[in-house]
Scaffold this motif. Structure first.
Motif, PDB file in Angstrom:
ATOM      1  N   THR A  90       0.802  -1.224   0.000  1.00 51.00           N
ATOM      2  CA  THR A  90       0.000   0.000   0.000  1.00 51.00           C
ATOM      3  C   THR A  90       0.836   1.277   0.000  1.00 51.00           C
ATOM      4  O   THR A  90       0.282   2.371   0.090  1.00 51.00           O
ATOM      5  CB  THR A  90      -0.928   0.018   1.228  1.00 51.00           C
ATOM      6  OG1 THR A  90      -0.137  -0.019   2.415  1.00 51.00           O
ATOM      7  CG2 THR A  90      -1.894  -1.151   1.204  1.00 51.00           C
ATOM      8  N   TRP A  91       2.141   1.154  -0.120  1.00 47.84           N
ATOM      9  CA  TRP A  91       3.042   2.308  -0.012  1.00 47.84           C
ATOM     10  C   TRP A  91       2.691   3.420  -1.000  1.00 47.84           C
ATOM     11  O   TRP A  91       2.650   4.594  -0.646  1.00 47.84           O
ATOM     12  CB  TRP A  91       4.483   1.851  -0.234  1.00 47.84           C
ATOM     13  CG  TRP A  91       5.491   2.924   0.008  1.00 47.84           C
ATOM     14  CD1 TRP A  91       6.069   3.722  -0.925  1.00 47.84           C
ATOM     15  CD2 TRP A  91       6.031   3.326   1.265  1.00 47.84           C
ATOM     16  NE1 TRP A  91       6.946   4.590  -0.326  1.00 47.84           N
ATOM     17  CE2 TRP A  91       6.945   4.368   1.012  1.00 47.84           C
ATOM     18  CE3 TRP A  91       5.838   2.902   2.570  1.00 47.84           C
ATOM     19  CZ2 TRP A  91       7.656   4.992   2.026  1.00 47.84           C
ATOM     20  CZ3 TRP A  91       6.553   3.522   3.569  1.00 47.84           C
ATOM     21  CH2 TRP A  91       7.446   4.558   3.299  1.00 47.84           C
ATOM     22  N   GLN A 151      -0.380   5.779  -0.037  1.00 43.90           N
ATOM     23  CA  GLN A 151      -0.413   6.408   1.285  1.00 43.90           C
ATOM     24  C   GLN A 151       0.181   7.807   1.230  1.00 43.90           C
ATOM     25  O   GLN A 151       1.119   8.083   0.489  1.00 43.90           O
ATOM     26  CB  GLN A 151       0.365   5.576   2.306  1.00 43.90           C
ATOM     27  CG  GLN A 151      -0.192   4.206   2.525  1.00 43.90           C
ATOM     28  CD  GLN A 151      -1.631   4.237   3.007  1.00 43.90           C
ATOM     29  OE1 GLN A 151      -2.009   5.062   3.828  1.00 43.90           O
ATOM     30  NE2 GLN A 151      -2.433   3.338   2.484  1.00 43.90           N
ATOM     31  N   ALA A 152      -0.360   8.687   2.058  1.00 45.16           N
ATOM     32  CA  ALA A 152       0.178  10.045   2.198  1.00 45.16           C
ATOM     33  C   ALA A 152       1.509   9.969   2.943  1.00 45.16           C
ATOM     34  O   ALA A 152       1.731   9.042   3.735  1.00 45.16           O
ATOM     35  CB  ALA A 152      -0.814  10.911   2.964  1.00 45.16           C
ATOM     36  N   GLN A 200       2.618  11.555   5.491  1.00 41.65           N
ATOM     37  CA  GLN A 200       2.454  11.544   6.943  1.00 41.65           C
ATOM     38  C   GLN A 200       2.069  10.152   7.433  1.00 41.65           C
ATOM     39  O   GLN A 200       2.531   9.689   8.473  1.00 41.65           O
ATOM     40  CB  GLN A 200       1.372  12.543   7.389  1.00 41.65           C
ATOM     41  CG  GLN A 200       1.654  13.971   7.020  1.00 41.65           C
ATOM     42  CD  GLN A 200       1.135  14.338   5.634  1.00 41.65           C
ATOM     43  OE1 GLN A 200       0.704  13.498   4.856  1.00 41.65           O
ATOM     44  NE2 GLN A 200       1.216  15.614   5.311  1.00 41.65           N
ATOM     45  N   THR A 201       1.217   9.480   6.679  1.00 37.70           N
ATOM     46  CA  THR A 201       0.801   8.131   7.042  1.00 37.70           C
ATOM     47  C   THR A 201       1.977   7.173   6.957  1.00 37.70           C
ATOM     48  O   THR A 201       2.129   6.288   7.805  1.00 37.70           O
ATOM     49  CB  THR A 201      -0.333   7.666   6.105  1.00 37.70           C
ATOM     50  OG1 THR A 201      -1.380   8.627   6.138  1.00 37.70           O
ATOM     51  CG2 THR A 201      -0.866   6.315   6.509  1.00 37.70           C
ATOM     52  N   ARG A 202       2.815   7.345   5.958  1.00 38.55           N
ATOM     53  CA  ARG A 202       3.999   6.493   5.816  1.00 38.55           C
ATOM     54  C   ARG A 202       4.903   6.627   7.035  1.00 38.55           C
ATOM     55  O   ARG A 202       5.402   5.626   7.557  1.00 38.55           O
ATOM     56  CB  ARG A 202       4.775   6.872   4.560  1.00 38.55           C
ATOM     57  CG  ARG A 202       4.065   6.560   3.280  1.00 38.55           C
ATOM     58  CD  ARG A 202       4.860   7.071   2.106  1.00 38.55           C
ATOM     59  NE  ARG A 202       4.126   6.874   0.869  1.00 38.55           N
ATOM     60  CZ  ARG A 202       4.508   7.351  -0.298  1.00 38.55           C
ATOM     61  NH1 ARG A 202       5.623   8.072  -0.378  1.00 38.55           N
ATOM     62  NH2 ARG A 202       3.792   7.134  -1.375  1.00 38.55           N
ATOM     63  N   VAL A 253       4.137   7.580  10.121  1.00 38.58           N
ATOM     64  CA  VAL A 253       3.513   6.988  11.303  1.00 38.58           C
ATOM     65  C   VAL A 253       3.590   5.465  11.240  1.00 38.58           C
ATOM     66  O   VAL A 253       3.907   4.797  12.239  1.00 38.58           O
ATOM     67  CB  VAL A 253       2.047   7.463  11.439  1.00 38.58           C
ATOM     68  CG1 VAL A 253       1.320   6.690  12.512  1.00 38.58           C
ATOM     69  CG2 VAL A 253       2.009   8.951  11.727  1.00 38.58           C
ATOM     70  N   ARG A 254       3.326   4.895  10.085  1.00 38.47           N
ATOM     71  CA  ARG A 254       3.375   3.434   9.957  1.00 38.47           C
ATOM     72  C   ARG A 254       4.789   2.899  10.132  1.00 38.47           C
ATOM     73  O   ARG A 254       4.991   1.855  10.745  1.00 38.47           O
ATOM     74  CB  ARG A 254       2.801   2.999   8.610  1.00 38.47           C
ATOM     75  CG  ARG A 254       1.307   3.192   8.569  1.00 38.47           C
ATOM     76  CD  ARG A 254       0.705   2.698   7.296  1.00 38.47           C
ATOM     77  NE  ARG A 254      -0.732   2.893   7.326  1.00 38.47           N
ATOM     78  CZ  ARG A 254      -1.558   2.355   6.476  1.00 38.47           C
ATOM     79  NH1 ARG A 254      -1.111   1.583   5.513  1.00 38.47           N
ATOM     80  NH2 ARG A 254      -2.851   2.589   6.562  1.00 38.47           N
TER      81      ARG A 254
END
Length: 85
Positions: A57-58, A61-62, A64-66, A68-69
């Motif tokens: 899903t990389w 993803q935004a 910022q989400t990357r 955090v994950r």
């Protein structure tokens, strides 16, 4: 479903988010309370599954989400390695 989509990803998209969260939470709690290497292996298995999902899903993803994950994945692997020692 498009030809480029995976059957596994289609099944994951249909999964109930609450159920997935609760099963993951249960797995983490069992791994944290399990003795030494058993818990570490469970945490590392969860981390491996998350790496596979993250790499799939990389691209969607935004940034910022990357971040955090990746931070959560790092904490999970750190907890697993600390449990091994």
């Amino acid at each position: 479903m498009q030809r480029t989509q995976s059957l596994l990803l289609a099944r994951l998209a249909r999964a109930n988010p609450t159920s997935v969260f609760l099963v993951t939470l249960l797995l983490v709690l069992v791994a944290l309370f399990a003795p030494g290497p058993v818990g570490a292996v469970l945490l590392l298995a969860l981390a491996a599954a998350l790496v596979a999902l993250l790499s799939t899903t990389w691209s969607v993803q935004a940034p910022q989400t990357r971040v955090v994950r990746l931070l959560m994945l790092t904490l999970l692997v750190t907890a697993a390695l600390a449990k091994l020692l």
